[in-house]
Design a protein around this motif. Structure first.
Motif, PDB file in Angstrom:
ATOM      1  N   ARG A 118       0.704  -1.692  -0.145  1.00 58.02           N
ATOM      2  CA  ARG A 118      -0.199  -0.116  -0.197  1.00 58.02           C
ATOM      3  C   ARG A 118       0.699   1.197  -0.394  1.00 58.02           C
ATOM      4  O   ARG A 118       2.073   0.822   1.118  1.00 58.02           O
ATOM      5  CB  ARG A 118      -1.309   0.409   1.506  1.00 58.02           C
ATOM      6  CG  ARG A 118      -2.176  -1.146   1.399  1.00 58.02           C
ATOM      7  CD  ARG A 118      -3.473  -1.257   2.422  1.00 58.02           C
ATOM      8  NE  ARG A 118      -4.261  -2.050   2.085  1.00 58.02           N
ATOM      9  CZ  ARG A 118      -4.074  -3.598   2.300  1.00 58.02           C
ATOM     10  NH1 ARG A 118      -2.399  -3.900   2.745  1.00 58.02           N
ATOM     11  NH2 ARG A 118      -5.165  -3.838   2.121  1.00 58.02           N
ATOM     12  N   SER A 119       0.336   2.229  -0.884  1.00 59.40           N
ATOM     13  CA  SER A 119       0.953   3.611  -0.450  1.00 59.40           C
ATOM     14  C   SER A 119       0.080   4.359  -0.446  1.00 59.40           C
ATOM     15  O   SER A 119      -1.395   4.360  -0.487  1.00 59.40           O
ATOM     16  CB  SER A 119       1.649   4.449  -1.994  1.00 59.40           C
ATOM     17  OG  SER A 119       0.305   3.950  -3.401  1.00 59.40           O
ATOM     18  N   GLU A 120       0.073   5.605  -0.366  1.00 58.39           N
ATOM     19  CA  GLU A 120      -1.013   6.883  -0.855  1.00 58.39           C
ATOM     20  C   GLU A 120      -2.235   6.787  -1.634  1.00 58.39           C
ATOM     21  O   GLU A 120      -2.582   6.826  -1.492  1.00 58.39           O
ATOM     22  CB  GLU A 120      -0.631   7.993  -0.882  1.00 58.39           C
ATOM     23  CG  GLU A 120       0.182   8.295   0.814  1.00 58.39           C
ATOM     24  CD  GLU A 120       0.790   9.828   0.455  1.00 58.39           C
ATOM     25  OE1 GLU A 120       0.867  10.766  -1.055  1.00 58.39           O
ATOM     26  OE2 GLU A 120       1.806  10.645   2.069  1.00 58.39           O
ATOM     27  N   ALA A 121      -1.024   6.326  -2.788  1.00 60.16           N
ATOM     28  CA  ALA A 121      -2.128   6.099  -4.094  1.00 60.16           C
ATOM     29  C   ALA A 121      -3.562   4.681  -3.215  1.00 60.16           C
ATOM     30  O   ALA A 121      -3.934   4.653  -4.778  1.00 60.16           O
ATOM     31  CB  ALA A 121      -0.955   5.680  -5.561  1.00 60.16           C
ATOM     32  N   GLY A 122      -2.714   3.681  -2.387  1.00 54.40           N
ATOM     33  CA  GLY A 122      -3.586   3.262  -2.380  1.00 54.40           C
ATOM     34  C   GLY A 122      -3.253   0.976  -2.452  1.00 54.40           C
ATOM     35  O   GLY A 122      -2.239   1.789  -2.735  1.00 54.40           O
ATOM     36  N   PRO A 123      -4.168   0.886  -2.704  1.00 55.30           N
ATOM     37  CA  PRO A 123      -3.504  -0.884  -2.626  1.00 55.30           C
ATOM     38  C   PRO A 123      -2.520  -1.220  -3.727  1.00 55.30           C
ATOM     39  O   PRO A 123      -3.442  -0.865  -5.372  1.00 55.30           O
ATOM     40  CB  PRO A 123      -4.056  -1.842  -2.418  1.00 55.30           C
ATOM     41  CG  PRO A 123      -5.223  -1.051  -2.713  1.00 55.30           C
ATOM     42  CD  PRO A 123      -4.977   0.527  -2.530  1.00 55.30           C
ATOM     43  N   ARG A 124      -1.748  -1.923  -3.932  1.00 57.18           N
ATOM     44  CA  ARG A 124      -0.940  -2.763  -5.178  1.00 57.18           C
ATOM     45  C   ARG A 124      -1.069  -4.315  -5.075  1.00 57.18           C
ATOM     46  O   ARG A 124      -0.385  -4.505  -4.108  1.00 57.18           O
ATOM     47  CB  ARG A 124       0.439  -2.228  -5.624  1.00 57.18           C
ATOM     48  CG  ARG A 124       0.511  -1.091  -6.184  1.00 57.18           C
ATOM     49  CD  ARG A 124       1.705  -0.671  -6.140  1.00 57.18           C
ATOM     50  NE  ARG A 124       2.863  -0.322  -5.122  1.00 57.18           N
ATOM     51  CZ  ARG A 124       3.669   0.142  -4.319  1.00 57.18           C
ATOM     52  NH1 ARG A 124       2.014   1.458  -4.218  1.00 57.18           N
ATOM     53  NH2 ARG A 124       3.934  -0.330  -3.599  1.00 57.18           N
ATOM     54  N   VAL A 125      -1.695  -5.040  -5.640  1.00 55.26           N
ATOM     55  CA  VAL A 125      -1.664  -6.994  -6.370  1.00 55.26           C
ATOM     56  C   VAL A 125      -0.246  -6.706  -6.487  1.00 55.26           C
ATOM     57  O   VAL A 125       0.328  -6.369  -7.419  1.00 55.26           O
ATOM     58  CB  VAL A 125      -2.554  -6.808  -6.460  1.00 55.26           C
ATOM     59  CG1 VAL A 125      -2.165  -8.521  -6.176  1.00 55.26           C
ATOM     60  CG2 VAL A 125      -3.857  -7.101  -6.216  1.00 55.26           C
ATOM     61  N   ILE A 126       0.915  -7.703  -5.905  1.00 57.84           N
ATOM     62  CA  ILE A 126       2.024  -7.727  -6.348  1.00 57.84           C
ATOM     63  C   ILE A 126       1.583  -9.388  -7.020  1.00 57.84           C
ATOM     64  O   ILE A 126       1.583 -10.016  -5.903  1.00 57.84           O
ATOM     65  CB  ILE A 126       3.242  -7.716  -5.260  1.00 57.84           C
ATOM     66  CG1 ILE A 126       2.984  -6.797  -4.043  1.00 57.84           C
ATOM     67  CG2 ILE A 126       4.644  -8.477  -6.079  1.00 57.84           C
ATOM     68  CD1 ILE A 126       3.366  -5.210  -5.525  1.00 57.84           C
TER      69      ILE A 126
END
Length: 394
Positions: A118-126
């Motif tokens: 997660r970052s400020e932009a939202g979740p990222r699926v790795i």
């Protein structure tokens, strides 16, 4: 690209969720591993076929009878009135659903889920790309975890997601017998309640057209699933049939008490634990769970409120909680010993039990139109469970 939703898992639940969201105009990525076929008896009721518009060519068999077999080899044949139970091969069925989701606009991605960052932009699926072997990222607003029992998404993201009870299902896909050397019937499902085959669940012989699924399930540690399946094949006269493949996988036994993480993840299908107790039926509940997860995700995207993700579980339990409770009580009462299993098969001789059971199975709700039949069944249940009548009494 930042997707509205990344769906992890391309089985019936994930594919259904991806299709629905794509049809609503959302940007969707459907992440799935290639080459895996889930062990499954493959039974689909008429309501599923109708509600989800399943084409007839996917039905490899249409079952008109269910045979219940007791530990002492007593059997009762239950006719399926006013319809049939369809049988599908999961390899073709699941791929059809994934292709339908892609045709609706979902982007199919082949890879293995690793984690969510997660970052400020939202979740990222790795995920690990199966072609290149490299780690890739799928930025998203929301994630639907539909990656099966013992879900990696559930374990990492949802409280209690690592505590779901399950049985291990094992089956062998075989060539269906061509002659009459066995009791096999291509239009009948056999369900075997015998502690030697399964000490806490059941065994099965399910026709699949030119093939058949023969298997069992158990939650008992150390139980030899392959040996039990060999015994089942021998008892069914299927020992000489060619084995096409062997498969095993966990089947959850109880819906999780929570399906979302309160922020950006909601679960569906086996990942949420929605397999019916007693019967082990999962395809219909996976697909309706995927539908509800899609509805919850769509509501959350529209409102910006994470609490809308709770709608998936609320809607599912409102519609199916009572059925799951009744089936769970039946499993607890009758699957604990061979004496109880013998009594359960005896109970299945009752015509009212047969009709009410299959009406509920076909329509996915308890039938309340026959109060006298319900009272009679309750009385017989009490008589069997308190041993007021012999185990072989119908």
């Amino acid at each position: 690209m930042r997707y509205d939703v990344v769906v992890v898992g391309g089985g019936p639940s994930g594919a259904t969720a991806a299709e629905q969201l794509a049809r609503e105009g959302h940007s969707v990525a459907l992440l799935d591993r290639a080459g895996r076929i889930k062990p499954c008896g493959g039974a689909v009721p008429p309501r599923l076929i109708e509600d989800f518009e399943i084409p007839d060519h996917l039905l490899v068999a249409k079952i008109n009878t269910a045979r219940m077999i007791s530990p002492t080899a007593r059997s009762v044949d239950i006719p399926i009135e006013n319809g049939f139970v369809g049988m599908v091969d999961r390899e073709d069925f699941d791929e059809f659903l994934r292709e339908r989701a892609a045709a609706a606009g979902a982007e199919r991605i082949t890879g293995t889920f690793k984690r969510i960052e997660r970052s400020e932009a939202g979740p990222r699926v790795i995920y690990r790309d199966q072609k290149t072997g490299s780690d890739e990222r799928l930025p998203a607003k929301l994630v639907i975890g539909a990656d099966g029992a013992r879900s990696d998404v559930a374990r990492a993201e949802v409280p209690g997601g690592d505590e779901i009870p399950y049985v291990i299902a094992y089956h062998e896909i075989i060539e269906a017998p061509a002659g009459s050397a066995s009791t096999y019937d291509p239009n009948r499902c056999d369900v075997i309640y015998d502690g030697a085959i399964s000490p806490d669940f059941y065994g099965w012989v399910f026709p699949h057209g030119q093939k058949a699924s023969v298997g069992m399930g158990t939650g008992k540690p150390g139980f030899d699933l392959k040996a039990a399946t060999r015994s089942l094949r021998e008892a069914s006269g299927l020992n000489e049939c060619e084995t096409i493949r062997r498969e095993g996988a966990p089947i959850p036994l109880k819906p999780l008490s929570r399906w979302d993480n309160g922020h950006d993840v909601v679960l569906a299908g086996d990942a949420a634990g929605v397999v019916a107790p007693s019967s082990g039926e999962g395809i219909y509940y996976a697909m309706i769970g995927g539908e509800f997860a899609a509805q919850a995700a769509s509501a959350c995207l529209a409102s910006g409120k994470a609490k809308d993700l709770q709608l998936a579980r609320k809607r599912f339990m409102k519609e199916h909680k009572t059925v799951f409770q009744v089936l769970g009580a039946m499993q607890d009462a009758y699957y604990r010993s061979d004496e109880r299993r013998e009594r359960f098969v005896s109970l299945c001789h009752d015509v009212d039990v047969q009709r009410l059971t299959f009406e509920a199975y076909m329509n996915k709700k308890l039938v309340r139109a026959r109060p006298l039949a319900h009272l009679k069944i309750m009385a017989k249940n009490i008589a069997h469970l308190t041993r007021l009548i012999p185990a072989t009494a119908g």
